[in-house]
Enzyme design. Sequence first.
Site, PDB file in Angstrom:
ATOM      1  N   TYR A  27       0.844  -1.211   0.000  1.00 46.72           N
ATOM      2  CA  TYR A  27       0.000   0.000   0.000  1.00 46.72           C
ATOM      3  C   TYR A  27       0.876   1.257   0.000  1.00 46.72           C
ATOM      4  O   TYR A  27       0.639   2.198  -0.755  1.00 46.72           O
ATOM      5  CB  TYR A  27      -0.902  -0.044   1.229  1.00 46.72           C
ATOM      6  CG  TYR A  27      -1.882   1.094   1.381  1.00 46.72           C
ATOM      7  CD1 TYR A  27      -3.106   1.080   0.723  1.00 46.72           C
ATOM      8  CD2 TYR A  27      -1.599   2.178   2.207  1.00 46.72           C
ATOM      9  CE1 TYR A  27      -4.025   2.109   0.873  1.00 46.72           C
ATOM     10  CE2 TYR A  27      -2.508   3.213   2.367  1.00 46.72           C
ATOM     11  CZ  TYR A  27      -3.725   3.177   1.708  1.00 46.72           C
ATOM     12  OH  TYR A  27      -4.623   4.210   1.863  1.00 46.72           O
ATOM     13  N   LYS A  41       1.095   4.305  -2.683  1.00 45.54           N
ATOM     14  CA  LYS A  41       0.761   5.698  -2.356  1.00 45.54           C
ATOM     15  C   LYS A  41       1.944   6.636  -2.638  1.00 45.54           C
ATOM     16  O   LYS A  41       1.741   7.775  -3.041  1.00 45.54           O
ATOM     17  CB  LYS A  41       0.269   5.806  -0.912  1.00 45.54           C
ATOM     18  CG  LYS A  41      -1.095   5.126  -0.678  1.00 45.54           C
ATOM     19  CD  LYS A  41      -2.190   5.700  -1.577  1.00 45.54           C
ATOM     20  CE  LYS A  41      -3.585   5.240  -1.164  1.00 45.54           C
ATOM     21  NZ  LYS A  41      -4.647   5.790  -2.047  1.00 45.54           N
TER      22      LYS A  41
END
Length: 255
Positions: free
Chosen positions: A159, A163
Amino acid sequence: MGLSRSVEGLGVLVTGAGSGMGRATAKVFAEVGASVAVTDIDGDAVEAVVQEVVRDGGVASGWVMDVSDQNQVEKVVDGVAAKFGQLDIVINNAGISKFVAIDSNEYLDAWTTCLDVLVTGQIRVIRAALPHLRQSDCARIVNIASTEGLGATKFASAYTTAKHGVIGLTRSLAVELGGEAITVNCICPGPINTGMTASISDADKAVFARRRTALGRYGEPEEVAHATLNFCLPASRYITGAVLPVDGGLTIKNA
Ligand code: NAD
């Protein structure tokens, strides 16, 4: 259009608009008179948000769109532009989160999914929207990243890498599209009360927020939606490539 502070009449597409920040963003844009395409992988959620917007007097159109499905993205983006007669603003918000240790058996699946939904998903939507944005006097792209794009949390490397990628994508495209007056900005939400954080208990949220944020609380999705709206005003035409934390001061708090 000049330095107006109104997005009234503009066409806006929000991804992941069935829940959380996407839903709040669709509602905030509709409240101020934009025509909003509510898109999400979850058709029931899309229908519910469209009904809320219409009940409140706004203009909304609902579309099932999985940002990891190239054909569907192209069809929906063109369909939205045709329906509204214009597509001016794209809000790349759809997301999932995965917490997986680097050496777990599930890691490579989590990696592939995070990169596909969180980064490639934004790229698919932007590529499909570009011909329409090029027709607009107020062309705006806002990508939702995370404070995980600025720092890191244990077990979130898939993740977190995605990002960080959203921030790189935002900066790259701000430079690439700047000559066409298309602005590309990015928001890094901190801890926000949405579907993504719903499984964390109120007690755990309170402890985390008190320790880690300057404001001492979780944020609400509307508080992110208003920051997104600000990037999209005609008057915000000289803001591009910006990376704005909306995090209650999480990223600046040392102690
Ligand atoms: P949420 O779970 O409430 O909403 C996410 C929405 O995205 C859901 O409606 C879901 O159906 C949709 N979605 C998931 N996969 C999709 C796909 N492949 N195609 C289309 N739609 C899809 O979560 P949220 O917190 O509102 O998340 C919005 C964005 O904010 C995400 O990009 C997330 O990574 C980011 N974010 C959230 C937080 C937080 O604390 N909640 C913090 C930082 C960043």
